[in-house]
Design a protein around this motif. Structure first.
Motif, PDB file in Angstrom:
ATOM      1  N   LYS A  57      13.416   5.974  -0.835  1.00 17.23           N
ATOM      2  CA  LYS A  57      12.007   6.322  -0.676  1.00 17.23           C
ATOM      3  C   LYS A  57      11.882   7.766  -1.097  1.00 17.23           C
ATOM      4  CE  LYS A  57      11.095   2.609   1.934  1.00 17.23           C
ATOM      5  NZ  LYS A  57      11.357   1.543   0.967  1.00 17.23           N
ATOM      6  N   ASP A 100      13.218  -0.610  -3.837  1.00 19.78           N
ATOM      7  CA  ASP A 100      13.768  -1.421  -2.759  1.00 19.78           C
ATOM      8  C   ASP A 100      14.226  -2.772  -3.287  1.00 19.78           C
ATOM      9  OD1 ASP A 100      14.463  -2.736  -0.509  1.00 19.78           O
ATOM     10  OD2 ASP A 100      12.684  -2.174   0.642  1.00 19.78           O
ATOM     11  N   GLN A 152       3.910   8.363  -3.861  1.00 14.36           N
ATOM     12  CA  GLN A 152       5.012   7.841  -3.071  1.00 14.36           C
ATOM     13  C   GLN A 152       5.839   6.997  -4.036  1.00 14.36           C
ATOM     14  OE1 GLN A 152       5.838   8.181   0.577  1.00 14.36           O
ATOM     15  NE2 GLN A 152       3.919   7.108   0.974  1.00 14.36           N
ATOM     16  N   VAL A 167      13.707  -6.041  -1.029  1.00 18.37           N
ATOM     17  CA  VAL A 167      12.424  -6.479  -0.487  1.00 18.37           C
ATOM     18  C   VAL A 167      12.210  -7.986  -0.650  1.00 18.37           C
ATOM     19  CG1 VAL A 167      10.937  -6.049  -2.485  1.00 18.37           C
ATOM     20  CG2 VAL A 167      10.053  -5.688  -0.181  1.00 18.37           C
ATOM     21  N   TYR A 178       7.806  -1.678   4.035  1.00 21.59           N
ATOM     22  CA  TYR A 178       7.292  -2.783   4.830  1.00 21.59           C
ATOM     23  C   TYR A 178       7.488  -2.509   6.313  1.00 21.59           C
ATOM     24  CZ  TYR A 178      12.201  -4.006   4.282  1.00 21.59           C
ATOM     25  OH  TYR A 178      13.559  -3.965   4.253  1.00 21.59           O
ATOM     26  N   TYR A 192       3.073   4.730  -5.686  1.00 24.57           N
ATOM     27  CA  TYR A 192       1.900   4.484  -4.851  1.00 24.57           C
ATOM     28  C   TYR A 192       1.057   5.739  -4.781  1.00 24.57           C
ATOM     29  CZ  TYR A 192       4.867   0.702  -3.215  1.00 24.57           C
ATOM     30  OH  TYR A 192       5.681  -0.387  -3.146  1.00 24.57           O
ATOM     31  N   ALA A 220       9.022   4.317  -4.446  1.00 25.88           N
ATOM     32  CA  ALA A 220       9.952   3.498  -3.685  1.00 25.88           C
ATOM     33  C   ALA A 220      10.730   2.577  -4.600  1.00 25.88           C
ATOM     34  CB  ALA A 220       9.199   2.674  -2.641  1.00 25.88           C
ATOM     35  N   ALA A 233       0.800  -1.211   0.000  1.00 23.83           N
ATOM     36  CA  ALA A 233       0.000   0.000   0.000  1.00 23.83           C
ATOM     37  C   ALA A 233       0.842   1.274   0.000  1.00 23.83           C
ATOM     38  CB  ALA A 233      -0.942   0.007   1.203  1.00 23.83           C
ATOM     39  N   TRP A 234       1.986   1.256   0.666  1.00 24.79           N
ATOM     40  CA  TRP A 234       2.759   2.484   0.808  1.00 24.79           C
ATOM     41  C   TRP A 234       4.197   2.381   0.333  1.00 24.79           C
ATOM     42  CZ3 TRP A 234       0.190   1.083   5.653  1.00 24.79           C
ATOM     43  CH2 TRP A 234      -1.026   1.744   5.822  1.00 24.79           C
ATOM     44  N   GLY A 235       4.656   1.153   0.066  1.00 28.63           N
ATOM     45  CA  GLY A 235       6.025   1.033  -0.400  1.00 28.63           C
ATOM     46  C   GLY A 235       7.058   0.943   0.701  1.00 28.63           C
TER      47      GLY A 235
END
Ligand code: HEM
Lengths: 283, 455
Positions: free
Chosen positions: B191, B382, B378, B385, A219, B271, B380, A215-217
């Motif tokens: 981010k 990563d 947003q 992950v 974790y 996002y 990101a 949802a937000w990127g």
């Protein structure tokens, strides 16, 4: 008959079960214990039906926006009560120790009372952030874990009440403590309940992290709710390792279990009522 | 005095391997983590000073409480935690490995004497004829045994759940894997955020903690941003942005993103996170000249003076999306040719006929209001992950196998002595002993029933 009716039945049944379990501890009558069990099972069945009906009703009220009943504080509390009974009945099935009910069922009963008298049962459509299947997986696993910790906490309280008396007296003790399970069994119930709860909490944290990432990127963002769930996880990890070492068995792990459950309740309620963060319950 | 116990390298090694250190670190992490949940993290200095005073703020800063999860001492605690994990794994793993690769096929006298689960029978039957039958029983009731002949005594050994011995190590390893994933993300990822006005595109995003923009290597265009509401309410149901990825002048990817459904391109994910107005909105107004019945469409910004026939003017002075329960409404005023401003009035988008009743030279109807929005994204990247998810999977799988499966072993020794055959049983489970004891009792009965000619 709507879900509300069955939630009322649930509350009454848990009340009756609680009274009967306490009566059992006082009277030591196996008949009373049988009634207590009947009320627990009946209440659990009513709780299950109520949750199912509320799920169904959500589709009637919100149309296509219906959802599993785990989206606000009210729903989470009644689901928590359901989880506590589920884990309790499983442990009771294995250990057959009715006295445990006097220390576990009250958690479920007071939860139901609180939900019904103090919390809003209104069914609102979800804000965009909560519209995700991850919510359901996350809530189910977290609350089953919390419920196992509640059972462990009940067993630990009994342990602490009993252990002092047992050390002083030589030979078996009578009276109310006589129907308590032996401290060895209480210790084992405590440990086994946490062994059930710990992986569930782990899955709960992981599904929460997966959802946050989706949802937000991120974790993990160290928001108060996340951090408290990690604190709870640390405490129970410490508990489990403490069991491997000598000198930490018995009283100290019982205290750790109680501290762990206090941290759990703070993580669940305190964070929202006292601190601020992303999670919606109680907001 | 034993030299081994006093030499300091061994002391240090034992310290880093010890479970006491584990419990200490876990509890220390719990207690210190609380600080960051009580004291909001990463706020501007003024906020702390306002709330707690200058002196306390200085103290917080000195103790790194304001960004504590990145402070040297918290990271050091996490480091201690990892070192503890690594050391204890190095210490114990060879023992576990030996367990797995060199199982104890033949149990000694001590095992048969001291096991929690044991039994003994004697029979007149020979060991040779008994062994295959007991072997069958073990195979059907438990697991296929291995037969070892030691100087005439026949030894059966069967085991189950040997892999649960790895559970704890898998769990411990998983924590290191997750930490490695987090580190990869911190070093090679970022981010960031970016606001894109509808109809425009961007190829740069702004990192959270830095002032230099990051080049994406491609562009993202926002064609449209929308908020939808639940029917009949002002509760937002969804925020959506129509995004297009443009690389080398080509549209390579199109997706409508919403909350809980992002877009990913080349490892960079966008996002939906916020939105807002971008510049002036424009009102679409239909004016009816009440004398000639002629209609006129006007697009006007707020405060803009618009000419009407015969030297009149009007302007839109104010706007709201909900005027009581009537929905969107605008406040208008008309200026006469001689310059006098008449008293303002309200028109409603949902009731276009409403203004006719006011009378006057013109009536107005609000047809629409368009306001360009920006979508707040947003961003990101990563690359760690997936490492984190692998770690999480290992952790769940590892902790379950550590808790719920146990390594169970059964030994049987059949030996002949003075014309009698002695059958000895021993069994152990490294976890969940109570359940195993129950199982062992059943097995014992089965074995007893198999043995004929009891002596
Ligand atoms: C999900 C979390 C964890 C689980 C399920 C778990 C499980 C276990 C188990 C089953 C053992 C016993 C191993 C054996 O007897 O061979 C053990 C030992 C140990 N664990 Fe963990 N562990 C977890 C997390 C941690 C963490 C976070 C640490 C700390 C930094 C840690 C440090 C240790 C240490 C030092 C031992 C001692 C091993 C020994 O002396 O034999 N564990 N753990």
């Amino acid at each position: 008959m709507d879900s509300n009716f069955f939630f009322n039945v649930t509350t009454f049944a848990y009340f009756a079960a609680m009274v009967a379990y306490i009566a059992y501890v006082v009277t030591r009558s196996s008949q009373v214990a049988a009634f207590a069990k009947l009320f627990s099972i009946g209440g659990f069945a009513a709780n299950t039906i109520a949750l199912g009906l509320r799920w169904y009703e959500s589709y009637q009220i919100l149309g296509a926006d219906g959802r599993a009943p785990m989206t606000n504080l009210y729903e989470s509390v009644v689901f928590f009560a359901w989880s506590i009974l589920l884990i309790f009945l499983l442990i009771d099935w294995k250990y057959k120790q009715p006295a445990l009910g006097a220390f576990v069922v009250p958690f479920a009963f007071f939860g139901m009372i609180w939900a019904q008298f103090r919390l809003s049962a209104s069914m609102d459509p979800l804000v965009p952030a909560l519209q995700s299947n991850w919510l359901t997986y996350h809530v189910i696993t977290c609350f089953l874990g919390y419920a196992a910790f509640a059972v462990a906490c009940g067993a630990s309280i009994m342990y602490l009440i009993k252990v002092g008396k047992e050390e002083k007296a030589d030979g078996p003790i009578g009276g109310i403590l006589g129907v308590f399970p032996s401290i060895r069994i209480l210790d084992e119930i405590n440990y086994n309940a946490i062994m059930i709860g710990f992986p569930l909490l782990t899955i709960g944290i992981v599904t929460g992290a997966a959802w946050a990432n989706y949802a937000w990127g991120t974790y993990w963002s160290w928001d108060p709710k996340e951090t408290w769930s990690l604190i709870v996880w640390f405490v129970y990890a410490a508990f489990l390792h403490a069991r491997f070492t000598r000198g930490w068995v018995g009283r100290r792990v019982a205290w750790l279990s109680i501290i762990g459950f206090a941290a759990t309740i703070f993580c669940y309620l305190g964070v929202n009522l006292v601190l601020s963060g992303l999670h919606s319950y109680g907001g | 005095m034993n030299a081994k116990n006093t030499s300091s390298p061994d002391h240090i090694w034992d310290f880093f391997c010890s479970l006491k250190l584990t419990i200490f670190t876990l509890l220390a992490l719990s207690v210190t983590s609380i600080i960051g949940t009580v004291l909001q993290q990463g706020k501007p200095a003024e906020e702390y000073i306002r709330e707690y005073g200058q002196a306390n703020y200085e103290l917080f800063k000195k103790l790194h409480f304001i960004d504590m999860y990145n402070s040297w001492w918290f990271v050091a605690l996490l480091g201690l935690f990892s070192v503890n994990l690594i050391c204890c794994s190095i210490k114990n793993f060879p023992r576990v490995w030996k367990f797995v690769t060199q199982p104890l096929l033949v149990a000694g006298d001590g095992t048969f004497k001291n096991s929690a689960n044991k039994a003994q029978f004697t029979s007149k039957e020979s060991a040779k004829s008994l062994a295959p039958r007991l072997s069958e029983v073990l195979k059907s009731a438990f697991a296929k045994p291995t037969l070892t002949d030691v100087d005439g005594s026949l030894n059966l050994f069967a085991q189950k759940g040997i892999y649960s011995r790895f559970g704890a190590y898998m769990t411990h390893l998983s924590i290191l894997v997750i930490m490695a994933g987090a580190m990869i993300g911190t070093i090679w990822g970022y981010k960031a955020y970016v606001n894109v006005v509808e109809g425009t595109q961007t190829s740069q995003v702004w990192p959270r903690n830095g002032s230099q923009p990051i080049d994406l290597g491609f562009s993202v265009r926002c064609d449209d941003f929308d908020v939808t509401y639940y029917a009949g309410t002002t509760r937002p149901r969804d925020y959506t942005s129509d995004l297009v990825v443009i690389e080398n002048g080509q549209e390579v990817l199109k997706k409508t993103i919403e909350v809980n459904d992002p877009l990913t391109y080349k490892g960079i994910t966008f996002y939906q996170s916020s939105y807002g107005p971008a510049g002036n909105g424009s009102f679409e107004i239909e004016v009816t000249d009440n004398k000639s019945k002629e209609k006129l469409a006007v697009n006007s910004a707020k405060g803009q003076k618009n000419a009407l026939p015969n030297g009149f003017f009007f302007s839109v002075d104010d706007f709201t999306t909900s005027y009581d329960s009537f929905g969107p409404a605008a406040k208008l005023s008309v200026v006469d040719p001689d310059g006098t401003r008449r008293s303002p009035f309200i028109i409603l988008q949902n009731h276009p006929e409403f203004d006719e009743r006011r009378g006057g030279d013109f009536s107005f109807a609000l047809k629409g209001f368009k306001e360009p929005q920006y979508t707040g994204l947003q961003v990101a990247k990563d690359p760690g992950v997936w490492t984190v998810w692998v770690g999480c999977f290992l952790m769940i799988f590892g902790s379950m196998s550590a808790f719920f499966f146990s390594h169970r072993r059964i030994w049987i020794r059949i030996s002949e002595e003075n014309g009698k055959t002695q059958v000895q049983l021993a069994a152990s489970a490294h976890r969940n002993q109570a359940a195993f004891a129950f199982k062992f009792e059943e097995l014992q009965k089965q074995i007893e029933a198999t043995i004929e000619n009891k002596a």
